[in-house]
Design a protein around this motif. Sequence first.
Motif, PDB file in Angstrom:
ATOM      1  N   VAL A 199     -16.191  -7.980  31.302  1.00 33.12           N
ATOM      2  CA  VAL A 199     -15.336  -8.539  32.350  1.00 33.12           C
ATOM      3  C   VAL A 199     -13.924  -7.952  32.280  1.00 33.12           C
ATOM      4  N   ILE A 200     -13.359  -7.905  31.064  1.00 31.35           N
ATOM      5  CA  ILE A 200     -12.010  -7.359  30.917  1.00 31.35           C
ATOM      6  C   ILE A 200     -11.980  -5.888  31.321  1.00 31.35           C
ATOM      7  N   GLY A 201     -13.088  -5.207  31.042  1.00 30.78           N
ATOM      8  CA  GLY A 201     -13.154  -3.775  31.345  1.00 30.78           C
ATOM      9  C   GLY A 201     -13.232  -3.472  32.829  1.00 30.78           C
ATOM     10  N   GLY A 202     -13.255  -4.492  33.682  1.00 30.75           N
ATOM     11  CA  GLY A 202     -13.177  -4.240  35.112  1.00 30.75           C
ATOM     12  C   GLY A 202     -14.511  -4.201  35.827  1.00 30.75           C
ATOM     13  N   THR A 203     -15.607  -4.434  35.084  1.00 33.42           N
ATOM     14  CA  THR A 203     -16.908  -4.544  35.756  1.00 33.42           C
ATOM     15  C   THR A 203     -16.908  -5.849  36.546  1.00 33.42           C
ATOM     16  N   VAL A 204     -17.396  -5.794  37.782  1.00 34.05           N
ATOM     17  CA  VAL A 204     -17.404  -7.005  38.608  1.00 34.05           C
ATOM     18  C   VAL A 204     -18.488  -7.950  38.098  1.00 34.05           C
ATOM     19  N   VAL A 205     -18.077  -9.185  37.796  1.00 37.24           N
ATOM     20  CA  VAL A 205     -18.972 -10.095  37.087  1.00 37.24           C
ATOM     21  C   VAL A 205     -20.100 -10.591  37.982  1.00 37.24           C
ATOM     22  N   SER A 206     -19.927 -10.496  39.305  1.00 37.47           N
ATOM     23  CA  SER A 206     -21.009 -10.914  40.193  1.00 37.47           C
ATOM     24  C   SER A 206     -21.992  -9.774  40.445  1.00 37.47           C
ATOM     25  N   GLY A 207     -21.752  -8.636  39.834  1.00 34.49           N
ATOM     26  CA  GLY A 207     -22.706  -7.539  39.891  1.00 34.49           C
ATOM     27  C   GLY A 207     -22.336  -6.439  40.868  1.00 34.49           C
ATOM     28  N   GLY A 208     -23.034  -5.344  40.733  1.00 33.80           N
ATOM     29  CA  GLY A 208     -22.926  -4.271  41.699  1.00 33.80           C
ATOM     30  C   GLY A 208     -21.848  -3.241  41.470  1.00 33.80           C
ATOM     31  N   ALA A 209     -20.970  -3.460  40.476  1.00 30.19           N
ATOM     32  CA  ALA A 209     -19.905  -2.478  40.247  1.00 30.19           C
ATOM     33  C   ALA A 209     -19.600  -2.323  38.767  1.00 30.19           C
ATOM     34  N   PRO A 210     -20.447  -1.587  38.062  1.00 30.50           N
ATOM     35  CA  PRO A 210     -20.195  -1.359  36.635  1.00 30.50           C
ATOM     36  C   PRO A 210     -19.034  -0.387  36.421  1.00 30.50           C
ATOM     37  N   CYS A 211     -18.407  -0.462  35.262  1.00 28.80           N
ATOM     38  CA  CYS A 211     -17.271   0.419  34.972  1.00 28.80           C
ATOM     39  C   CYS A 211     -17.341   0.852  33.521  1.00 28.80           C
ATOM     40  N   VAL A 212     -17.830   2.072  33.283  1.00 32.76           N
ATOM     41  CA  VAL A 212     -18.036   2.545  31.911  1.00 32.76           C
ATOM     42  C   VAL A 212     -16.732   2.760  31.134  1.00 32.76           C
ATOM     43  N   PRO A 213     -15.715   3.454  31.709  1.00 32.71           N
ATOM     44  CA  PRO A 213     -14.485   3.651  30.918  1.00 32.71           C
ATOM     45  C   PRO A 213     -13.860   2.323  30.484  1.00 32.71           C
ATOM     46  N   GLY A 214     -13.991   1.310  31.350  1.00 31.38           N
ATOM     47  CA  GLY A 214     -13.427  -0.001  31.037  1.00 31.38           C
ATOM     48  C   GLY A 214     -14.035  -0.613  29.789  1.00 31.38           C
ATOM     49  N   ILE A 215     -15.309  -0.295  29.528  1.00 32.41           N
ATOM     50  CA  ILE A 215     -15.966  -0.834  28.329  1.00 32.41           C
ATOM     51  C   ILE A 215     -15.232  -0.336  27.087  1.00 32.41           C
ATOM     52  N   TRP A 216     -14.886   0.943  27.087  1.00 30.31           N
ATOM     53  CA  TRP A 216     -14.158   1.504  25.939  1.00 30.31           C
ATOM     54  C   TRP A 216     -12.784   0.863  25.781  1.00 30.31           C
ATOM     55  N   SER A 217     -12.020   0.826  26.883  1.00 27.80           N
ATOM     56  CA  SER A 217     -10.660   0.305  26.733  1.00 27.80           C
ATOM     57  C   SER A 217     -10.688  -1.179  26.382  1.00 27.80           C
ATOM     58  N   ALA A 218     -11.635  -1.930  26.956  1.00 28.05           N
ATOM     59  CA  ALA A 218     -11.685  -3.353  26.647  1.00 28.05           C
ATOM     60  C   ALA A 218     -12.143  -3.602  25.206  1.00 28.05           C
ATOM     61  N   ALA A 219     -13.097  -2.787  24.730  1.00 26.24           N
ATOM     62  CA  ALA A 219     -13.559  -2.949  23.344  1.00 26.24           C
ATOM     63  C   ALA A 219     -12.413  -2.656  22.378  1.00 26.24           C
ATOM     64  N   MET A 220     -11.667  -1.578  22.654  1.00 27.55           N
ATOM     65  CA  MET A 220     -10.505  -1.247  21.817  1.00 27.55           C
ATOM     66  C   MET A 220      -9.488  -2.385  21.864  1.00 27.55           C
ATOM     67  N   PHE A 221      -9.276  -2.898  23.081  1.00 24.38           N
ATOM     68  CA  PHE A 221      -8.303  -3.980  23.245  1.00 24.38           C
ATOM     69  C   PHE A 221      -8.700  -5.207  22.439  1.00 24.38           C
ATOM     70  N   MET A 222      -9.977  -5.606  22.529  1.00 29.15           N
ATOM     71  CA  MET A 222     -10.412  -6.806  21.818  1.00 29.15           C
ATOM     72  C   MET A 222     -10.239  -6.654  20.315  1.00 29.15           C
ATOM     73  N   PHE A 223     -10.501  -5.453  19.790  1.00 30.50           N
ATOM     74  CA  PHE A 223     -10.327  -5.236  18.356  1.00 30.50           C
ATOM     75  C   PHE A 223      -8.840  -5.250  17.988  1.00 30.50           C
ATOM     76  N   LEU A 224      -8.045  -4.529  18.771  1.00 31.61           N
ATOM     77  CA  LEU A 224      -6.623  -4.412  18.443  1.00 31.61           C
ATOM     78  C   LEU A 224      -5.898  -5.741  18.626  1.00 31.61           C
ATOM     79  N   LEU A 225      -6.390  -6.553  19.554  1.00 29.40           N
ATOM     80  CA  LEU A 225      -5.788  -7.872  19.764  1.00 29.40           C
ATOM     81  C   LEU A 225      -5.910  -8.717  18.495  1.00 29.40           C
ATOM     82  N   VAL A 226      -7.123  -8.721  17.913  1.00 25.60           N
ATOM     83  CA  VAL A 226      -7.327  -9.475  16.676  1.00 25.60           C
ATOM     84  C   VAL A 226      -6.487  -8.879  15.549  1.00 25.60           C
ATOM     85  N   ALA A 227      -6.465  -7.546  15.485  1.00 26.15           N
ATOM     86  CA  ALA A 227      -5.674  -6.877  14.448  1.00 26.15           C
ATOM     87  C   ALA A 227      -4.201  -7.252  14.587  1.00 26.15           C
ATOM     88  N   MET A 228      -3.731  -7.280  15.823  1.00 27.58           N
ATOM     89  CA  MET A 228      -2.317  -7.589  16.075  1.00 27.58           C
ATOM     90  C   MET A 228      -1.997  -9.016  15.622  1.00 27.58           C
TER      91      MET A 228
END
Lengths: 323, 340
Positions: free
Chosen positions: A262-291
Amino acid sequence: MKTHTVSHFAKWQRWRAGRPWLGSCLAAVLAWAATVFSGQGQGSGELLTVALTFSAFTVLVSLGQMLVISVGPGNADLSIPSSIALSGAVAMLVMDGSNAMIVPGILAAVLVGALVGVFNFSLIRVLSIPPIIATLAGSLIVMSVAIAIGRGLKIKPPPLFSDFMAMRLFGIPLLAVVVLAVSIAIALMLERTVLGRSIEAVGQNDRAAGLAGMRVELTRFWAYVICAALAGLAGALISGFSGGNSLDQGQEYILLTIAVVVIGGTVVSGGAPCVPGIWSAAMFMFLLVAMLNAAGAGPGLRMLLTGLIIIGVIVAASSPGKR
Amino acid sequence: MKTIVQKVLGAVAVGSLLAVQVPASAADTASKKIALSNNFAGNSWRQAMLKSWEKVTKEAVAQKVVAQAPSFTTAENQATEQAAQIQNMILQGYDAIVVDAASPTALNGAIKKACDAGIVVVSFDGVVTEPCAYRIAVDFKQLGEMQIDYFASRGLKGNLLEVRGLAGVFVDDEIHQGIGDGVKKHPEYKIVGSVHGNWTQTVAQKEVAAILSTLPTVTAVATQGGDGYGVAQAFKAAGRPLPVIFLGNRHDELTWWKEQRDASKYETMSGSIAPGSSTFAFWVAQQILGGAKVPKDMKLPLTVVTQNTLDEALKNTEPGGVVNMEYSQKDVVDFLAKLK
């Protein structure tokens, strides 16, 4: 003069709308900078490497979740933690500490994952159970199998497999490179293949897609199978990385994957996946906890901030009026 | 004639022998049913706990000490779910319920109902605050404090990293306080970082790896058990020198310790509660049903592994398990006698 600003703004809006991953990417950079700052500037590079390693696992599993979420409202795979536990146990059993069995072990894990996907989908399709309930109930059965197979036993990975998981190419974890390759493959699949286009079409309007001659249920079947197979691969890799399989090794990937998608920008109701967003959101979730850890925030405050920040990022990332 | 007398005498002798074998609690518990209500089975400690329960109670049922002693585990580790499970046990007519609780307070309502129905409730490990229940608590504070004492006895100085458990759980708070007390006593230590590993190796590995890059040199790591191996993996992956990591008696931790000891004379200590505490709770419940007088609050001793006992502990622990100790009826009878 005034029209000039407006057109700039509209241009910016259009530019941003085409890049739903922008918000999470910005957030990830900010979280990284804040962590480095609160850690008195030490280990900025090391932190990035660590973040890449752990995010790679998150990305691998979240890519699958993204495909499942993209095939339409109400679709989600909640059996991921169990798939990871079971496939990890199967991979370590097949490898049994022998370097020669690494590839068969990984293949077995992927196969086990794919079978879980088939099982999930048959619960949804044949028994007409809503996906969230089906995958949750399925996950209990899968976890029971994992307990029966492993009985909480930790089997160590072959030494070569552990080394591979810890290997770095010019400071970049090899694991991240592998997962990047998988991500590109998924992105190409979405852009260039019939299956990929069908996933988007089915997610946007399954009736229209069906009338246009697409095989709606087959598309959904593949989304679930690919998702579970990726979880299976992740299960094997996590076992190799953590020095052996454990029943709880996938525990955190249920909410995490949905949040990342969801954070990565994929539309949660479907139909619009976003691959680059998965990377940035995964990095964000890890770095958020680290921070938050580096800043010494207590668990209560940390949960509160995590929730608020995730909401903030989602709001900031979604373009106004187009949610 | 003589033979008949002998036979009779023999039968009397056998009978009295049997009478001697059934100890302290005079009342017969052969018809009693004891159930175990467990909230979570997803880690090696809980798996070993359930196994110990199964082993000891099976024997007790076979010897007709009790009629039944099944164990039930909830699927989702939720207090509400466990409360419902206890309600079911009340309806099924168990005489005693042994409980490892998901929450110290959230089950109180269900437990009060059980007590009102005349059921003996014995909580252990995850104990409950409801006054009508018995509590077999572990001295978790001691488990925290002894780690710092151990570091001090080694003459270590400098920075500590604390790896905590699951936030909001009683056990986590207690061990954390114990570690805090220890640091207060030994001002040569400074806790430079604290993360929540959720008692899960992979989570601990991830959290430690994330905070490590922002930390100065770490001399020692205080843990809560079960995540020491994950912590070690994180230090290894970061290329940092290995600190003294206090371990939690898991087989994988002890195996790793032995490898390090053989390779580089690595020294540490390990402590936890034996999963067999479920069998301790079982015998306490049986004794109460048998009419024994038992205090409401009891403390279970910690099981510690040191450099000298490492090999033996490892030999007696099965792969995937935890250093264990199963209690016998006699152990518990002796324990209760000592309390008086």
